[in-house]
Motif scaffolding. Sequence first.
Motif, PDB file in Angstrom:
ATOM      1  N   PRO A  87      -6.942  -4.372   0.076  1.00 22.47           N
ATOM      2  CA  PRO A  87      -5.726  -3.651   0.416  1.00 22.47           C
ATOM      3  C   PRO A  87      -4.428  -5.820  -0.704  1.00 22.47           C
ATOM      4  O   PRO A  87      -3.853  -5.419  -0.908  1.00 22.47           O
ATOM      5  N   GLU A  88      -5.762  -6.882   0.070  1.00 25.17           N
ATOM      6  CA  GLU A  88      -4.523  -8.023  -0.047  1.00 25.17           C
ATOM      7  C   GLU A  88      -4.914  -8.414  -1.579  1.00 25.17           C
ATOM      8  O   GLU A  88      -3.884  -8.483  -2.053  1.00 25.17           O
ATOM      9  N   GLU A  89      -5.547  -8.009  -2.069  1.00 29.47           N
ATOM     10  CA  GLU A  89      -5.596  -7.871  -3.528  1.00 29.47           C
ATOM     11  C   GLU A  89      -5.368  -7.255  -4.332  1.00 29.47           C
ATOM     12  O   GLU A  89      -4.701  -7.791  -5.008  1.00 29.47           O
TER      13      GLU A  89
ATOM     14  N   ASN B  78       5.769   7.484   4.709  1.00 28.19           N
ATOM     15  CA  ASN B  78       4.826   6.422   5.728  1.00 28.19           C
ATOM     16  C   ASN B  78       3.543   7.169   5.388  1.00 28.19           C
ATOM     17  O   ASN B  78       3.530   7.995   4.846  1.00 28.19           O
ATOM     18  N   GLY B  79       2.320   6.589   6.271  1.00 25.74           N
ATOM     19  CA  GLY B  79       0.851   7.437   6.401  1.00 25.74           C
ATOM     20  C   GLY B  79       1.752   9.311   7.119  1.00 25.74           C
ATOM     21  O   GLY B  79       0.250   9.981   6.846  1.00 25.74           O
TER      22      GLY B  79
ATOM     23  N   ARG C 249       0.414  -0.762  -0.228  1.00 22.76           N
ATOM     24  CA  ARG C 249      -0.167  -0.405  -0.087  1.00 22.76           C
ATOM     25  C   ARG C 249       0.674   0.970  -0.428  1.00 22.76           C
ATOM     26  O   ARG C 249       0.727   2.278  -0.638  1.00 22.76           O
ATOM     27  N   LEU C 250       1.879   0.901   0.752  1.00 16.73           N
ATOM     28  CA  LEU C 250       2.787   2.298   0.906  1.00 16.73           C
ATOM     29  C   LEU C 250       3.541   2.475  -0.584  1.00 16.73           C
ATOM     30  O   LEU C 250       3.989   3.354  -0.682  1.00 16.73           O
ATOM     31  N   LEU C 251       4.062   2.015  -1.137  1.00 17.06           N
ATOM     32  CA  LEU C 251       4.604   1.697  -2.600  1.00 17.06           C
ATOM     33  C   LEU C 251       3.705   2.130  -3.211  1.00 17.06           C
ATOM     34  O   LEU C 251       3.598   3.079  -3.986  1.00 17.06           O
TER      35      LEU C 251
END
Length: 170
Positions: free
Chosen positions: A37-39, A137-138, A16-18
């Motif tokens: 997010p997993e998909e 990061n967030g 997700r960060l990428l």
Amino acid sequence: MASSPWSHPSVVVWSRLLLDSFRRWTGRDLLTRTGSPEEQARALFAAPFVVVSHGTESDPVLNYGNQTALDLWELSWAQLTSTPSRLTAEPMNRDERARMLAVAEAQGYFSGYRGIRISSTGKRFTVEDATVWNVLNGRGIRVGQAATFARWTPIERRDSGGYVHNSTGP
């Protein structure tokens, strides 16, 4: 984690960060982002282009490589994630690589990179039109750098007699 590294919770978060960081710097998505997010992590891992990243250590270690990257560098997930990223380039190409990473760090990202890399078995290839970006990061803090490219060209090697050998063959 060997069979499906993309499904590990820490890899899902990193994926997700990428993807978020790539969008932030370039204004476009690295891949179509649908599903959970997993998909998305699974789609990134299975993408037909290279995605590879490292952390912010003084001698950064690779912390992600999708299946295309693992195949190109001829590494398992465990091998890749214990490899200092500088070792993806031969010693004579490391200064140029470091300069490109510094530009990407200062600007947020760098596109159009071309450079020579080497696999774990010594096969050399030229990376074409790569994009390198800072992974945030967030909270917007840089936690790594990543690269993507869809084109690479094997470099033929010559033996001492001047004969050409394709680096992707025996």
